[in-house]
Design an enzyme around this catalytic site. Sequence first.
Site, mmCIF file in Angstrom:
data_model
loop_
_atom_site.group_PDB
_atom_site.id
_atom_site.type_symbol
_atom_site.label_atom_id
_atom_site.label_comp_id
_atom_site.label_asym_id
_atom_site.label_seq_id
_atom_site.Cartn_x
_atom_site.Cartn_y
_atom_site.Cartn_z
ATOM 1 N N CYS A 333 0.832 -1.209 0.000
ATOM 2 C CA CYS A 333 0.000 0.000 0.000
ATOM 3 C C CYS A 333 0.867 1.260 0.000
ATOM 4 O O CYS A 333 1.506 1.560 -0.999
ATOM 5 C CB CYS A 333 -0.982 -0.026 1.164
ATOM 6 S SG CYS A 333 -2.368 1.118 0.958
ATOM 7 N N HIS A 432 -3.633 -5.370 1.194
ATOM 8 C CA HIS A 432 -3.399 -5.749 2.588
ATOM 9 C C HIS A 432 -3.877 -7.183 2.795
ATOM 10 O O HIS A 432 -4.836 -7.626 2.172
ATOM 11 C CB HIS A 432 -4.178 -4.837 3.536
ATOM 12 C CG HIS A 432 -3.684 -3.435 3.587
ATOM 13 N ND1 HIS A 432 -2.519 -3.073 4.211
ATOM 14 C CD2 HIS A 432 -4.214 -2.279 3.077
ATOM 15 C CE1 HIS A 432 -2.343 -1.768 4.106
ATOM 16 N NE2 HIS A 432 -3.351 -1.266 3.425
#
Length: 493
Positions: A333, A432
Amino acid sequence: MAKLLMIQGTSSNCGKSLIVTALCRITKNRGIKVAPFKAQNMSLQSFITEDGGEIGLAQAIQAEAAGVVPNVHMNPVLLKPSGQQGIQIVVHGKLYKTLNSIDFYSEKKKLWENVTDSLNYLLKEHDFLIIEGAGSPAEINLLEKDIVNMAVAEYLKAPVILVGDIDRGGVFASLYGTVKLLEKYDSLFKGFIINKFRGHVDILSPGIKKLEELINKPCLGVVPYLDETGISDEDGVSMRLINFFAQKVNAPVKIVVLRLRYISNFNDFEPLRFEPDTELMYSLKKEDLLSADIIIIPGSKKTFEDLKLLRELKIDQTLRELAKNGVEIIGICGGFQMLGEKLIDPYMVESSLREFDGIGLLPVETLFYPEKITTQVEGCLCSEPSIKITGYEIHKGITYGHLGLFKITRTSMNQTLFDGIVCGNVWGTYIHGIFESDSLRRWLINRHRVKKGLNPIDYSFSWKKLKESFIDTLANTIEKNLDINRVWEIAGL
């Protein structure tokens, strides 16, 4: 009418979340349709629901313990600190506003409506609601602005059990003081739990007896200090970010996660530390980076600020040098964004800077937009389609380049696309939770085993089953150390 029980605490990190998790599992095992609820949560540890809503990770874990699918009503208000920018307010899973701490309280009426809407929804859908408070209910300077502690208890007329943390010291004073500062709610307090005790419980008996007399509430149990639950604790980031090398000194694969100032979703890496052949630590020390086989840049709530930190510490230079020497560098991310060539922020979403140079290890650029992407994903590794992954996205930037590390479907958006990029021994992704994929985890570790002349291991443990065992163990410990029948009596079960 659904039955109710509320767990409040004398402070943050006193164990409320874990006790609620345990009670959810104990109740589920009794065949009762139970759900967790926390009106307002402040955390950088979040989870994305099936419909793309963002809630606190703790409530997602509690829902798992309860055997129900997490939804936004279990945590209608999520607060995400954003440094000098203030606090991101997520309402029913979607970004509502970003405000400073003063202006935030002007939103009480609106937020309270969202809280009661969610409560009414859950009460219709479930037979038992276990409610978690936040911090301490005795912040008397904020009582009029409360939407998460006694305001919820009073609205529902819910019985409250108060948890105190003896490991910090002063547990009797904090329990006594909390009850006495909230005397107008005295009838709602039904008992207390002493948590995180080290030693023989008989030592506490005189103090417990005296406190019971002073506040006219029973002690419902003394829970021992648990060194390792295996369950992510939203308040436990400072406790979790410790050196795990000492625990598995002979493990062949060393993994270092950069300990960013604004690290988010550090639970991404929990599965890696339970692998038998890995050593996991969080660090920014050069000597730790130099000894690593794999370095991971995690997600960040303030990507620009954390990238500036890496530059100030000259860690960006170290990463470039290590990448040349064959160390595997991974970005998740915000870490993925940092590994690119440029971060462009025309709307000043992340920073007052409109453009910032990245570390330059991946041929991509990231453009930041005000809109946040939140979705669960499923897919596979493009180079080895048999390696399946699941996870979730939660980010504001869009990264441009020749993406193609994973082929994914954004399940809540019904969209199929490519995510991430690999360039030699450097790769990044927005996803994630990918290390919860057993096959991906073993694929990653085995490549380093082979590199060191070791045979690959075919077997990888099931993270899903291990998580279940962690919850069961926690539930068994809590049930063993509480007067559970009296707890159920208080809840009206």
